[in-house]
Design an enzyme around this catalytic site. Sequence first.
Site, PDB file in Angstrom:
ATOM      1  N   GLY A   1      12.058  -7.141 -13.751  1.00 46.41           N
ATOM      2  CA  GLY A   1      11.160  -7.476 -12.936  1.00 46.41           C
ATOM      3  C   GLY A   1       9.714  -7.076 -13.118  1.00 46.41           C
ATOM      4  O   GLY A   1       8.987  -7.224 -11.882  1.00 46.41           O
TER       5      GLY A   1
ATOM      6  N   GLU B   1       9.522   7.102  -0.486  1.00 49.94           N
ATOM      7  CA  GLU B   1      10.503   7.296  -1.792  1.00 49.94           C
ATOM      8  C   GLU B   1       9.488   6.087  -2.782  1.00 49.94           C
ATOM      9  O   GLU B   1       8.481   4.632  -2.106  1.00 49.94           O
ATOM     10  CB  GLU B   1      11.711   6.192  -1.733  1.00 49.94           C
TER      11      GLU B   1
ATOM     12  N   ASP C   1      11.386  -3.394 -21.513  1.00 52.80           N
ATOM     13  CA  ASP C   1      10.401  -4.310 -20.655  1.00 52.80           C
ATOM     14  C   ASP C   1      11.061  -3.500 -18.682  1.00 52.80           C
ATOM     15  O   ASP C   1      12.605  -3.209 -19.002  1.00 52.80           O
ATOM     16  CB  ASP C   1      10.065  -5.471 -20.866  1.00 52.80           C
TER      17      ASP C   1
ATOM     18  N   THR D   1       0.653  -0.383   0.275  1.00 50.46           N
ATOM     19  CA  THR D   1       0.969  -0.201  -1.533  1.00 50.46           C
ATOM     20  C   THR D   1       0.328  -2.016  -1.492  1.00 50.46           C
ATOM     21  O   THR D   1       0.963  -2.938  -1.068  1.00 50.46           O
ATOM     22  CB  THR D   1       2.041  -0.396  -2.731  1.00 50.46           C
ATOM     23  N   ASP D   2      -0.009  -1.985  -2.807  1.00 58.40           N
ATOM     24  CA  ASP D   2      -0.863  -3.417  -2.954  1.00 58.40           C
ATOM     25  C   ASP D   2       0.617  -4.051  -3.670  1.00 58.40           C
ATOM     26  O   ASP D   2       0.863  -5.558  -3.781  1.00 58.40           O
ATOM     27  CB  ASP D   2      -1.600  -3.727  -4.161  1.00 58.40           C
ATOM     28  N   GLU D   3       1.552  -3.303  -3.975  1.00 60.90           N
ATOM     29  CA  GLU D   3       2.422  -4.126  -4.233  1.00 60.90           C
ATOM     30  C   GLU D   3       3.198  -5.392  -3.791  1.00 60.90           C
ATOM     31  O   GLU D   3       4.185  -6.051  -3.048  1.00 60.90           O
ATOM     32  CB  GLU D   3       3.821  -2.901  -4.680  1.00 60.90           C
TER      33      GLU D   3
ATOM     34  N   ARG E   1      -2.702  -3.236 -14.092  1.00 63.64           N
ATOM     35  CA  ARG E   1      -2.767  -2.198 -12.800  1.00 63.64           C
ATOM     36  C   ARG E   1      -4.416  -1.743 -12.734  1.00 63.64           C
ATOM     37  O   ARG E   1      -5.336  -1.331 -13.136  1.00 63.64           O
ATOM     38  CB  ARG E   1      -2.120  -1.084 -12.534  1.00 63.64           C
TER      39      ARG E   1
ATOM     40  N   TYR F   1      11.647  -1.641  -4.293  1.00 64.72           N
ATOM     41  CA  TYR F   1      10.247  -0.057  -3.642  1.00 64.72           C
ATOM     42  C   TYR F   1       9.606  -1.556  -2.717  1.00 64.72           C
ATOM     43  O   TYR F   1       9.025  -0.840  -1.868  1.00 64.72           O
ATOM     44  CB  TYR F   1       9.427   0.132  -4.900  1.00 64.72           C
TER      45      TYR F   1
ATOM     46  N   SER G   1      10.714  -3.006   0.062  1.00 71.81           N
ATOM     47  CA  SER G   1      11.033  -1.363   1.086  1.00 71.81           C
ATOM     48  C   SER G   1       9.205  -1.667   2.001  1.00 71.81           C
ATOM     49  O   SER G   1       9.657  -1.590   3.391  1.00 71.81           O
ATOM     50  CB  SER G   1      11.875  -0.839   0.553  1.00 71.81           C
ATOM     51  N   LYS G   2       8.487  -1.299   1.007  1.00 71.68           N
ATOM     52  CA  LYS G   2       7.732  -1.142   1.666  1.00 71.68           C
ATOM     53  C   LYS G   2       6.482  -2.310   2.503  1.00 71.68           C
ATOM     54  O   LYS G   2       6.191  -1.680   3.458  1.00 71.68           O
ATOM     55  CB  LYS G   2       6.110  -0.682   0.508  1.00 71.68           C
TER      56      LYS G   2
ATOM     57  N   ASP H   1      13.039  14.941   7.979  1.00 75.38           N
ATOM     58  CA  ASP H   1      13.417  14.318   7.229  1.00 75.38           C
ATOM     59  C   ASP H   1      12.435  12.598   8.466  1.00 75.38           C
ATOM     60  O   ASP H   1      13.517  13.029   9.444  1.00 75.38           O
ATOM     61  CB  ASP H   1      14.366  13.944   7.262  1.00 75.38           C
ATOM     62  N   ILE H   2      12.177  11.515   8.206  1.00 71.28           N
ATOM     63  CA  ILE H   2      11.782  10.685   8.618  1.00 71.28           C
ATOM     64  C   ILE H   2      13.185  10.136   9.557  1.00 71.28           C
ATOM     65  O   ILE H   2      12.825   9.199  10.449  1.00 71.28           O
ATOM     66  CB  ILE H   2      11.222   9.675   8.147  1.00 71.28           C
TER      67      ILE H   2
ATOM     68  N   ASN I   1      -1.813  -1.608 -19.469  1.00 68.22           N
ATOM     69  CA  ASN I   1      -1.558  -0.347 -19.720  1.00 68.22           C
ATOM     70  C   ASN I   1      -1.272   0.047 -20.875  1.00 68.22           C
ATOM     71  O   ASN I   1      -1.730   0.932 -21.042  1.00 68.22           O
ATOM     72  CB  ASN I   1       0.321  -0.355 -19.260  1.00 68.22           C
TER      73      ASN I   1
END
Length: 351
Positions: A290, A85, A287, A131-133, A221, A157, A160-161, A60-61, A256
């Site tokens: 966000g 994650e 939906d 990620t590009d997010e 996307r 998510y 956090s990235k 585990d990191i 999508n």
Amino acid sequence: MKKILITGGAGFIGSHVVRRFVNRYSDYHIFNLDKLTYAGNLANLKDIENASNYTFIKGDITDAEALKVLFTLHNFDGVIHLAAESHVDRSIKDPLAFVHTNVIGTVQLLNAAKEAWKDDLDNHLFYHVSTDEVYGSLHNPDEFFTEETSYDPQSPYSASKAASDHFVRAYHNTYKLPVVLSNCSNNYGPNHFPEKLIPLCINNIKNYKPLPIYGKGENVRDWLYVLDHAAAIDVVFHKGKIGETYNIGGFNEWTNIDLVRLLCRIMDRKLNRIEGESEKLITFVTDRAGHDLRYAIDAQKIMNDLGWKPSLQFEEGLEKTVDWYLTNTEWLENVTSGAYQDYYTKQYQHS
Ligand SMILES: Cc1cn([C@H]2C[C@H](O)[C@@H](COP(=O)(O)OP(=O)(O)O[C@H]3O[C@H](C)C(=O)[C@H](O)[C@H]3O)O2)c(=O)[nH]c1=O
């Protein structure tokens, strides 16, 4: 022989990176550190598990002590950090799990590298795969994310990235840790866990189950075949400039709903169904909270500076992906039922 630590190497993108490095670089020893969560399993790497330049380590990191032992024992030359994650819907339900792995885990890894490499920083590299997010949501069709775009993460998510990206840059700035980063768009291909849109729809079409489309399906996307992402990571690791960031994408935007309709047509053909049969499974649902409208990556920098480009057309990649899922039915059943996770957790519970 160079020793490279790849974190998250049993996951979707990680397993393709591990395979590429093990097969291409016989002068590297690849250490795959993975916690084996629901989304990572060693069945993804069966073909290379006995390679002489490959070692799997269950760990585990976020475990600072374990990282210290590993860095002391193996004296890694480089780290490619992919463990994370990754599922936005899960992050909406449980943000702290994402803070724990993606933020704290990354900082623990940075600390371990900083400590182990402090007397010889120049001969090491910490590569953070992101990620590009982190750039947020685009509303103007003429806009693209470039490496200069300000961060504006919208989901737990992506927040956090974004935080983990900032920590990586802070360690470069503050402690002179040699780092490189990349931010990639949506990946698809073999071994993708069937909670994500494409494998979920393939699995549901196969089993005549509803295809849940969030909102009106108008969100956009940019899709890249996972092996093209692995090739980009290879290029950034070997040729990327220290301290730089590289955006990776396919110049391949789809709403999508258009994507799922294309998938339905491919599946109708592959499964010998009447044209239009699978489309009847499309079901519009509430939906995502966000929900980011559009991601679009400008990948000019990695193309111009490092000579990478995507190799596959989307339709071709999608056909290959569908074929993989229709052939690897056992894999799909075992990840969906959790059987792999039970099996590999038991196998490694004492390591
Ligand atoms: C699971 C699901 C998704 N969607 C929509 C939501 C998105 O607009 C699109 C793709 O969703 P997915 O969850 O597959 O992927 P993203 O939320 O775009 O994020 C993915 O790509 C980035 C780059 C990462 O960094 C993430 O780790 C990765 O999960 O389909 C639906 O309409 N129905 C569904 O059942």
